[in-house]
Scaffold this active site. Structure first.
Site, short mmCIF file in Angstrom:
data_model
loop_
_atom_site.label_atom_id
_atom_site.label_comp_id
_atom_site.label_asym_id
_atom_site.label_seq_id
_atom_site.Cartn_x
_atom_site.Cartn_y
_atom_site.Cartn_z
N GLU A 194 0.82 -1.22 0.00
CA GLU A 194 0.00 0.00 0.00
C GLU A 194 0.85 1.27 0.00
O GLU A 194 0.43 2.31 -0.50
CB GLU A 194 -0.97 0.00 1.18
CG GLU A 194 -2.09 -1.03 1.07
CD GLU A 194 -1.73 -2.39 1.67
OE1 GLU A 194 -0.52 -2.64 1.91
OE2 GLU A 194 -2.65 -3.20 1.89
N PHE B 205 -11.21 -7.01 14.57
CA PHE B 205 -10.16 -7.52 13.70
C PHE B 205 -9.86 -6.48 12.60
O PHE B 205 -10.77 -5.97 11.96
CB PHE B 205 -10.59 -8.84 13.06
CG PHE B 205 -9.56 -9.37 12.08
CD1 PHE B 205 -8.29 -9.72 12.52
CD2 PHE B 205 -9.86 -9.49 10.73
CE1 PHE B 205 -7.33 -10.19 11.62
CE2 PHE B 205 -8.92 -9.96 9.84
CZ PHE B 205 -7.65 -10.31 10.28
N GLN B 206 -8.59 -6.18 12.43
CA GLN B 206 -8.13 -5.20 11.44
C GLN B 206 -8.76 -3.83 11.63
O GLN B 206 -9.01 -3.11 10.67
CB GLN B 206 -8.34 -5.71 10.01
CG GLN B 206 -7.44 -6.90 9.73
CD GLN B 206 -7.32 -7.24 8.26
OE1 GLN B 206 -8.25 -7.02 7.50
NE2 GLN B 206 -6.17 -7.76 7.88
N LYS C 76 -17.56 -0.92 6.70
CA LYS C 76 -18.02 -2.01 5.83
C LYS C 76 -19.55 -2.00 5.66
O LYS C 76 -20.05 -2.28 4.57
CB LYS C 76 -17.56 -3.34 6.42
CG LYS C 76 -17.72 -4.49 5.47
CD LYS C 76 -16.96 -5.73 5.90
CE LYS C 76 -17.21 -6.83 4.86
NZ LYS C 76 -16.40 -8.01 5.07
N MET D 217 24.15 9.22 1.72
CA MET D 217 24.02 10.54 2.33
C MET D 217 24.37 10.48 3.82
O MET D 217 24.99 11.40 4.36
CB MET D 217 22.61 11.10 2.13
CG MET D 217 22.44 12.53 2.58
SD MET D 217 23.62 13.65 1.81
CE MET D 217 22.63 14.33 0.48
C1 LIG Z 1 12.44 5.88 5.09
C2 LIG Z 1 13.70 6.61 5.41
N1 LIG Z 1 14.56 6.08 6.30
C3 LIG Z 1 15.72 6.72 6.58
C4 LIG Z 1 16.02 7.90 5.98
C5 LIG Z 1 17.31 8.64 6.33
N2 LIG Z 1 18.18 8.71 5.15
C6 LIG Z 1 18.26 9.80 4.36
S1 LIG Z 1 19.29 9.62 3.08
C7 LIG Z 1 19.70 8.06 3.56
C8 LIG Z 1 20.68 7.24 2.79
C9 LIG Z 1 20.12 6.80 1.51
O1 LIG Z 1 21.02 5.85 0.95
P1 LIG Z 1 20.82 5.34 -0.53
O2 LIG Z 1 19.39 5.00 -0.76
O3 LIG Z 1 21.80 4.30 -0.80
O4 LIG Z 1 21.08 6.64 -1.39
P2 LIG Z 1 22.42 7.50 -1.57
O5 LIG Z 1 22.44 8.54 -0.51
O6 LIG Z 1 23.58 6.57 -1.47
O7 LIG Z 1 22.27 8.09 -2.92
C10 LIG Z 1 19.02 7.71 4.72
C11 LIG Z 1 19.16 6.44 5.43
C12 LIG Z 1 15.08 8.43 5.08
N3 LIG Z 1 15.25 9.59 4.46
N4 LIG Z 1 13.94 7.74 4.80
#
Ligand SMILES: Cc1ncc(C[n+]2csc(CCOP(=O)(O)OP(=O)(O)O)c2C)c(N)n1
Lengths: 595, 192
Positions: free
Chosen positions: A78, A140-141, A190, A499
């Site tokens: 979803e 439920f749910q 529902k 990042m």
């Molecule tokens: C759902 C979620 N969890 C954690 C983060 C924190 N976060 C921001 S950038 C990043 C790293 C992303 O790594 P990758 O997908 O390999 O992309 P890159 O930065 O290497 O291009 C994280 C963990 C986020 N933005 N979203």
């Protein structure tokens, strides 16, 4: 209550007791499930991203029977469905639609709803709910979907009477689409879906507490035009609201007539052609150095459909210290929220730009533009070319291949910033990203939604991902493959949560705590093939073109391109979080290293 | 740290407009505001108002809710605090809720404010007379008497209620229930 449902109940009262009338008419009246489908058809819905379950099985049964005029896409999670609806909405400007079951179906949508809320994306999410009588019993749910989503929706409805259903659907789409757009949840118990009522889709509805704004106050607009005329170093600061309102062309015309440079936010990319000499690119944390210099030196900042986000301003007290500010926005709560402004103009951005267009005269700012050009030369946006495979070069190559005409959907992280910096956007609605919430796992399903919306237009849709985020909704690859969407999925595999690794390197003494992904990454090429997509691998800059050739030769299914890029590459320039814009870190390599 | 004189004219303008202090360690000018809000009379509408304050991190000192003149609407009186920028945000965000019909900041308008307070004191028959003398000054009404207790009702501006409760601190106060403020402009909307 809408006029139509009122008249319906009045009619029934005048003839018979409502219960008797309902009982007698029952066999011929449509169920709530059918009313929902008919309402969506009447609303002009083209596509629904959905996933069935117990609470909504009646709707799926009616869909099977009726064969509605809209298409239903069975997503595999979803969350993917909500992001697909967002991508569809961003690419087409129409409202995206999601249909899910109660409980876990609804909670799986929460991230996508929050994402749409932060980025003002119009989607309507229909969620199943346990029968009215069981609400509150931990059935439920069961989940208090309205409660859970209250602070991440523009509005929400729990339908308590089947006779209100059609008008509620109409209100939901109206609220999602108008004003500052946003997500609307409609919770459907529902028993309401099983109950019967006459169906008539209302022509109009009234929502007493809701009004939308149109033109700006003409006195304020005149004042703004005078400020623009008098400014010596004016600068447009353009956000996503400009694109949402359809004001990009007018903005471009004003900027060119008065020779005013333009910087855009992440969501403003594409509102002004980046290949125009007046463009200074993106501003903010990973914006260009020259855009941020322009902000720090301008004497008049004309903010258009932008919201002074902290990723744009950095330390707010030190931002744009010499600027008077004009702020044009549709949302009163956005005006003076973070920065008090000198000339607020509340209105639909496109209409206000129309008003301004007729007042702003031809003008030139040769010294200011020369200064900006000097900054541009001093620290251009570029990257090293030393034979190693770097993400920036790949994005540039994709730009050349698509001549800037593709719709680029980035994920979150370094890939997002390189995607923003190096594609050079020239069209509105050609850049889609999760800016406000920063949701990893957004790109792949959102790109799928965009590709559904753009089928038949011949436009390429390119999904740019890191090796971390792509795994968060990888299941939707199978859906894109099943529908034969010619998606181009780029994975910039740097073996890290890039990042986060960048912050660890720069601000945490290179302690790479839990960001290394190599041990758990799959074989992406094999994975792509397992989902019925084409899979390609590239680890050498010399092979970029060959890889793109192969990818663009495939037109009947998605292509996944894994680029094994170097781990150490960082996104520059950068304003560290919470720092002042003047403390921007620029790239460590010297311009001579860039070809 | 910047001294006030180091700010650019634009920075000074912004700080003043936000009601922020011009000095590095100074405190923002925080004011208490009384708002009246008319909403659709539904559970959802009340929830959204309450939720807005926690969602946006606004202060909420008191809320009163009741049916408005039109029973399909509820009228709320909210008391909140913040600097000018924050109060401006509170008003705009309240306006932005779909089922909000009217928002009025009556703080600086000519208005009346009342609060109702019930107070229960544990006391024996000897203490009773002296307590009654005190409460008489405040025109509080006795609403209940038992052999061991007295319950009063007092109505008035919040300051009066505070003073009343303050005076009873010397006795064995067992319970205090305050309604929070209700407020209303003195004049009709079209009178000036
Ligand atoms: C759902 C979620 N969890 C954690 C983060 C924190 N976060 C921001 S950038 C990043 C790293 C992303 O790594 P990758 O997908 O390999 O992309 P890159 O930065 O290497 O291009 C994280 C963990 C986020 N933005 N979203």
């Amino acid at each position: 209550m809408s006029s139509s449902s009122l008249s319906t109940s009045q009619q029934m009262n005048s003839q018979l007791e409502p219960s008797k009338a309902a009982a007698m008419a029952a066999p011929t009246l449509p169920t709530g499930a059918e009313i929902l489908i008919r309402s969506m058809e009447a609303e002009g819905v083209e596509i629904v991203f959905g996933h069935p379950g117990g609470a909504v099985i009646a709707i799926y049964d009616e869909m099977h029977r009726i064969n509605p005029s809209f298409e239903h896409v069975l997503v595999r999670h979803e969350q993917g469905g909500t992001h697909a609806a967002e991508g569809y909405a961003k690419a087409t400007g129409k409202v995206g639609t999601v249909l899910v079951t109660s409980g876990p179906g609804a909670t799986n949508c929460v991230t996508g709803i929050a994402d749409a809320y932060m980025d003002s994306i119009p989607i309507v999410v229909f969620t199943g709910q346990v029968p009215t009588k069981m609400i509150g019993n931990d059935a439920f749910q069961e989940c208090d979907t309205i409660g859970v989503t209250r602070s991440i929706t523009k509005h929400s409805f729990l339908v308590r009477d089947v006779r209100d259903l059609a008008a509620t659907v109409k209100k939901a789409y109206y609220i999602a689409r108008t004003g500052r757009p946003g997500p609307v949840v409609v919770d459907l118990p529902k028993d309401i879906l099983a109950a019967r009522a006459p169906f008539r889709y209302p022509d109009s509805i009234t929502i007493p507490g809701y009004s939308t704004v149109g033109k700006g106050n003409s006195g304020q607009v005149k004042k703004a035009a005078e400020m623009i005329q008098q400014a010596e170093r004016p600068l447009f600061y353009v956000g996503g609201g400009t694109i949402i309102s359809g004001g990009a062309e007018k903005l471009t015309s004003i900027a060119r007539r008065a020779n005013i440079p333009v910087t855009t936010t992440l969501h403003g990319l594409g509102s002004f052609p980046e290949n125009d000499p007046l463009s200074v690119g993106m501003l903010g944390m990973h914006g260009t150095w020259y855009a941020n210099q322009a902000v720090q030196n301008t004497d008049l900042l004309i903010a258009v459909g932008a919201r002074f986000d902290d990723r744009v301003t950095g330390k707010i007290e030190a931002w744009a210290p010499h600027a008077k500010i004009i702020h044009i926005d549709i949302d009163p709560a956005c005006i003076s929220k973070n920065v008090p402004v000198d000339c607020p103009i509340l209105g639909d951005v496109s209409l206000v730009l129309d008003q301004l267009d007729s007042l702003v005269e031809e003008n030139d700012h040769p010294e200011w533009l020369a200064q900006i050009d000097a900054w541009r030369q001093e620290c251009p946006l570029d990257f090293e070319r030393d034979g190693a495979l770097r993400p920036q070069e790949i994005i540039r190559a994709i730009r050349d291949r698509t001549e800037g005409e593709a719709v680029v959907v980035t994920d979150v992280g370094q890939n997002q910033m390189w995607g923003a910096q190096f594609y050079s956007y020239v069209n509105p609605r050609s850049h889609i990203t999760s800016g406000g919430l920063g949701t990893m796992g957004f790109s792949l399903p959102a790109a799928m939604g965009a590709a559904f919306g753009l089928r038949g237009t011949g436009r390429d849709v390119v999904s740019i991902n890191g090796d971390g985020g792509v795994m968060m909704n990888i299941q939707e690859l199978g859906v894109a493959a099943a529908h034969g969407l010619p998606l181009k999925v780029v994975i910039l595999n740097n073996s890290f949560l890039g990042m986060v690794r960048q912050w660890q390197e720069l601000f945490h003494d290179e302690r790479y705590s839990h960001t290394h992904l190599e041990p758990t990454n799959p074989d992406f090429v094999a994975l792509a093939k397992a989902f019925g997509c084409e899979g390609l691998y590239c680890d050498d800059p010399e092979d970029i073109e060959k890889t793109l050739d192969a990818a663009w030769a495939v037109t009947d299914r998605p292509v996944v391109m894994e680029f094994k890029v170097i781990t150490e590459e960082k996104v520059f320039p950068m304003v560290p979080a919470g720092a002042a814009t003047d403390d921007m870190i620029t790239a460590v390599f010297s311009p001579e290293d860039c070809a | 740290m910047q001294e006030a004189s180091h700010f650019t004219p634009q920075q000074l303008f912004r700080k003043q407009a936000a009601g922020e202090s011009l000095h590095p360690d100074g405190e923002d000018a925080v004011h208490r505001h009384v708002l009246t809000v008319l909403v659709e009379n539904t559970i959802g509408a009340l929830n959204r108002v309450a939720n807005l304050f926690s969602q946006r991190g606004f202060n909420l000192e008191s809320v009163t809710v009741g049916e408005a003149r039109d029973p399909s609407q509820s009228r709320l009186t909210l008391v909140t605090t913040g600097n000018d920028r924050i109060i401006g945000q509170v008003l705009k965000q309240l306006h932005g809720l779909i089922d909000t019909l009217e928002v009025d900041d009556v703080t600086h308008e000519d208005h009346v404010e009342r609060e109702l307070c019930l107070v229960k004191i544990r006391c024996n028959s000897e203490e009773r007379a002296s307590i009654l003398a005190v409460v008489d000054i405040f025109r509080a009404n006795v609403v209940n008497i038992t052999p061991d207790s007295l319950t009063f009702e007092v109505t008035g501006p919040t300051a009066k209620v505070n003073a009343f409760i303050g005076l009873l601190k010397d006795y064995d106060l067992s319970e205090v229930a305050r309604s929070g403020r209700v407020a209303m402009r003195r004049r009709l909307a079209f009178e000036h």
